[in-house]
Design a protein around this motif. Sequence first.
Motif, PDB file in Angstrom:
ATOM      1  N   TYR A 290     -66.419  10.371-105.149  1.00 60.80           N
ATOM      2  CA  TYR A 290     -66.384  10.537-106.602  1.00 60.80           C
ATOM      3  C   TYR A 290     -65.318  11.578-106.943  1.00 60.80           C
ATOM      4  O   TYR A 290     -64.869  12.345-106.091  1.00 60.80           O
ATOM      5  N   ARG A 291     -64.901  11.567-108.172  1.00 64.12           N
ATOM      6  CA  ARG A 291     -64.013  12.601-108.697  1.00 64.12           C
ATOM      7  C   ARG A 291     -64.651  13.126-109.979  1.00 64.12           C
ATOM      8  O   ARG A 291     -64.768  12.394-110.973  1.00 64.12           O
ATOM      9  N   VAL A 292     -65.094  14.365-109.937  1.00 64.05           N
ATOM     10  CA  VAL A 292     -65.824  14.977-111.041  1.00 64.05           C
ATOM     11  C   VAL A 292     -65.140  16.284-111.419  1.00 64.05           C
ATOM     12  O   VAL A 292     -64.841  17.109-110.548  1.00 64.05           O
ATOM     13  N   GLY A 293     -64.858  16.453-112.696  1.00 61.51           N
ATOM     14  CA  GLY A 293     -64.203  17.677-113.155  1.00 61.51           C
ATOM     15  C   GLY A 293     -62.851  17.894-112.513  1.00 61.51           C
ATOM     16  O   GLY A 293     -62.429  19.032-112.297  1.00 61.51           O
ATOM     17  N   GLY A 294     -62.173  16.804-112.167  1.00 61.08           N
ATOM     18  CA  GLY A 294     -60.851  16.897-111.564  1.00 61.08           C
ATOM     19  C   GLY A 294     -60.860  17.158-110.074  1.00 61.08           C
ATOM     20  O   GLY A 294     -59.792  17.244-109.459  1.00 61.08           O
ATOM     21  N   GLN A 295     -62.028  17.256-109.447  1.00 58.97           N
ATOM     22  CA  GLN A 295     -62.143  17.523-108.017  1.00 58.97           C
ATOM     23  C   GLN A 295     -62.616  16.260-107.292  1.00 58.97           C
ATOM     24  O   GLN A 295     -63.651  15.686-107.639  1.00 58.97           O
ATOM     25  N   THR A 296     -61.850  15.866-106.265  1.00 48.47           N
ATOM     26  CA  THR A 296     -62.160  14.643-105.523  1.00 48.47           C
ATOM     27  C   THR A 296     -62.955  14.952-104.266  1.00 48.47           C
ATOM     28  O   THR A 296     -62.622  15.875-103.521  1.00 48.47           O
ATOM     29  N   CYS A 297     -64.007  14.168-104.028  1.00 45.66           N
ATOM     30  CA  CYS A 297     -64.743  14.209-102.775  1.00 45.66           C
ATOM     31  C   CYS A 297     -64.660  12.836-102.128  1.00 45.66           C
ATOM     32  O   CYS A 297     -64.600  11.812-102.815  1.00 45.66           O
ATOM     33  N   TYR A 298     -64.662  12.823-100.802  1.00 45.87           N
ATOM     34  CA  TYR A 298     -64.482  11.585-100.047  1.00 45.87           C
ATOM     35  C   TYR A 298     -65.721  11.266 -99.222  1.00 45.87           C
ATOM     36  O   TYR A 298     -66.638  12.078 -99.077  1.00 45.87           O
ATOM     37  N   ALA A 299     -65.717  10.056 -98.665  1.00 48.23           N
ATOM     38  CA  ALA A 299     -66.828   9.621 -97.822  1.00 48.23           C
ATOM     39  C   ALA A 299     -66.313   8.667 -96.756  1.00 48.23           C
ATOM     40  O   ALA A 299     -65.258   8.039 -96.917  1.00 48.23           O
ATOM     41  N   LEU A 300     -67.050   8.572 -95.672  1.00 49.51           N
ATOM     42  CA  LEU A 300     -66.881   7.499 -94.699  1.00 49.51           C
ATOM     43  C   LEU A 300     -67.954   6.464 -94.984  1.00 49.51           C
ATOM     44  O   LEU A 300     -69.108   6.809 -95.266  1.00 49.51           O
ATOM     45  N   GLU A 301     -67.590   5.198 -94.892  1.00 49.31           N
ATOM     46  CA  GLU A 301     -68.542   4.141 -95.233  1.00 49.31           C
ATOM     47  C   GLU A 301     -68.600   3.065 -94.163  1.00 49.31           C
ATOM     48  O   GLU A 301     -67.581   2.656 -93.610  1.00 49.31           O
ATOM     49  N   GLY A 302     -69.799   2.619 -93.892  1.00 50.06           N
ATOM     50  CA  GLY A 302     -70.022   1.456 -93.051  1.00 50.06           C
ATOM     51  C   GLY A 302     -70.724   0.383 -93.864  1.00 50.06           C
ATOM     52  O   GLY A 302     -71.568   0.692 -94.714  1.00 50.06           O
ATOM     53  N   SER A 303     -70.382  -0.866 -93.599  1.00 51.37           N
ATOM     54  CA  SER A 303     -70.891  -1.975 -94.404  1.00 51.37           C
ATOM     55  C   SER A 303     -71.657  -2.975 -93.544  1.00 51.37           C
ATOM     56  O   SER A 303     -71.175  -3.397 -92.483  1.00 51.37           O
ATOM     57  N   ILE A 304     -72.836  -3.324 -93.978  1.00 52.33           N
ATOM     58  CA  ILE A 304     -73.633  -4.388 -93.389  1.00 52.33           C
ATOM     59  C   ILE A 304     -73.666  -5.509 -94.415  1.00 52.33           C
ATOM     60  O   ILE A 304     -74.188  -5.334 -95.517  1.00 52.33           O
ATOM     61  N   PHE A 305     -73.111  -6.641 -94.095  1.00 50.63           N
ATOM     62  CA  PHE A 305     -72.922  -7.684 -95.096  1.00 50.63           C
ATOM     63  C   PHE A 305     -74.220  -8.338 -95.549  1.00 50.63           C
ATOM     64  O   PHE A 305     -74.339  -8.792 -96.686  1.00 50.63           O
ATOM     65  N   VAL A 306     -75.197  -8.441 -94.656  1.00 46.65           N
ATOM     66  CA  VAL A 306     -76.441  -9.143 -94.984  1.00 46.65           C
ATOM     67  C   VAL A 306     -77.631  -8.242 -94.692  1.00 46.65           C
ATOM     68  O   VAL A 306     -77.866  -7.858 -93.547  1.00 46.65           O
ATOM     69  N   ALA A 307     -78.374  -7.909 -95.728  1.00 50.52           N
ATOM     70  CA  ALA A 307     -79.639  -7.189 -95.595  1.00 50.52           C
ATOM     71  C   ALA A 307     -80.667  -7.953 -96.438  1.00 50.52           C
ATOM     72  O   ALA A 307     -81.299  -8.877 -95.968  1.00 50.52           O
ATOM     73  N   GLY A 308     -80.812  -7.581 -97.711  1.00 52.67           N
ATOM     74  CA  GLY A 308     -81.717  -8.319 -98.583  1.00 52.67           C
ATOM     75  C   GLY A 308     -81.362  -9.780 -98.711  1.00 52.67           C
ATOM     76  O   GLY A 308     -82.235 -10.635 -98.935  1.00 52.67           O
ATOM     77  N   ALA A 309     -80.076 -10.104 -98.575  1.00 51.68           N
ATOM     78  CA  ALA A 309     -79.656 -11.509 -98.640  1.00 51.68           C
ATOM     79  C   ALA A 309     -80.302 -12.320 -97.529  1.00 51.68           C
ATOM     80  O   ALA A 309     -80.563 -13.521 -97.686  1.00 51.68           O
ATOM     81  N   GLY A 310     -80.568 -11.679 -96.389  1.00 56.16           N
ATOM     82  CA  GLY A 310     -81.241 -12.365 -95.298  1.00 56.16           C
ATOM     83  C   GLY A 310     -82.685 -12.678 -95.633  1.00 56.16           C
ATOM     84  O   GLY A 310     -83.216 -13.734 -95.255  1.00 56.16           O
ATOM     85  N   VAL A 311     -83.341 -11.790 -96.365  1.00 56.46           N
ATOM     86  CA  VAL A 311     -84.710 -12.038 -96.814  1.00 56.46           C
ATOM     87  C   VAL A 311     -84.719 -13.187 -97.823  1.00 56.46           C
ATOM     88  O   VAL A 311     -85.613 -14.045 -97.804  1.00 56.46           O
TER      89      VAL A 311
END
Length: 498
Positions: A290-311
Amino acid sequence: MMKAVLAIDQGTTSTRALIVGQDGAIVARAQVELHQSYPRTGWVEHDPETIWRDVVATARQALSQATEAEIDVVAIGITNQRETFVVWDRETGRAVHPAIVWQDRRGAALCERLIGEGVETEVSARSGLLLDSYFSASKLAWLLDTVPGLRRDAEAGKLAFGTIDTYLLWRLTDGRVHATDPSNAARTLLFDIARMDWSDELCALFGISRAMLPRVMDNDALFGTVDAAVLGQALPITGMAGDQQAALVGQGCLKAGQVKITYGTGAFGLMHTGDTISRSRHRLLSTVAYRVGGQTCYALEGSIFVAGAGVQWLRDRLGIIASAAETETLARTIPDNGGVYLVPAFAGLGTPHWDSQARAVLCGMTLGTGAAHVARAMLEAVAYQSEELIDTMREDTGLCADLIRIDGGMAHNAWLCQFLADVLATPVRRPDNVESTALGAAFLAGTAAGIWPSLADTPSSSNRDAVFEPALAAAERARLIAGWRDAVARTRHRANVE
């Protein structure tokens, strides 16, 4: 009167509007399911007009409930399914094509060609992402090249592009505002996350005219004001974020090393990495938190394509359950998985494999295998994929979260929560209110509107939150994970043979 925020949560399979009060409680809500279309193999689409009508209808319902309860709604926050995008005519406001959903694979051929040309390293360096059809740019290029006249109109400045947040903002402000936020811009493959601006180089690579692209504003900006005629009252839009980043905020993950996983249609884990970009050695995504008040924060992300879609697949395609809640009941009827593993690679595999060619495999069955084994295998698959994701984050950053925060629809399943803790060998915290995505949008909008002094002051946790402690023996955990890895190898081998 208690002050509150209207959070519009437009997701892959539903559209919701929630009123979030000063204490973080949801005091009103409305929701409708969203139909997905599959016109061809690998194609997934939504109707933009349906999305728009559902947003207006649910927002009006929630606001009406707030009025009856004498609650003062002062602002709007928007959160959305990321990567899904719409292209529309600037003059008429009408979409020129159905929305192309993040699960759609029609950009895969272009991505494979670009990977073959050796440009993925450069693309990742700028965008933080991988060259994959999961993101918007390759599918946008496909659209411009396929529909007659679109590329010409785009270059002439007649067309606008936007992820769902941008499309809704345009409609809510009657076409006055064409803007997005960094968390959504960073999911297009067209945004330079270090420079925090659209990249001319990436736009040129995909053949995208910058004239189509929205302005990028901070997540807590004043984006515009909704006309009273649209929702029944004029309200400022003071917060926007993609769903996973909104959930990060909603879970109170505001410090480096904190992790959350949201279990919705897919599952997405984000680790806050502070104000510096963390580059992955194992194909995790570097993204803007996110970028809030002009300050940027970062993240590392991992993605699982199917979770609830499998249900949903268990319910709608196999017919072995009538509701998602039945998976928990079925899982508890058997003592173990009976050696049955389901790798739900219906749309390929995400982190850490990023294999678009992999396809789902159900293995280890015997004549004793029944519906309970298949349902349990689907739930277990979510946990095994989560273990792969968290393990990759630890290897990349050296940070070891002592608690994993979870949310989303599947978090209601207590059996799954416990199995997650067992497989992750880490305590799992489920908030009393699992609507973290909507809460994050509300917190961003509410801090900008003065309801809370800062994000750190928002009510992101409760003493009623449930914590699931690991209880599985180490040897049994290792055996189960080894079985999963063997199943994944079978999945990928099958894809390679084909």
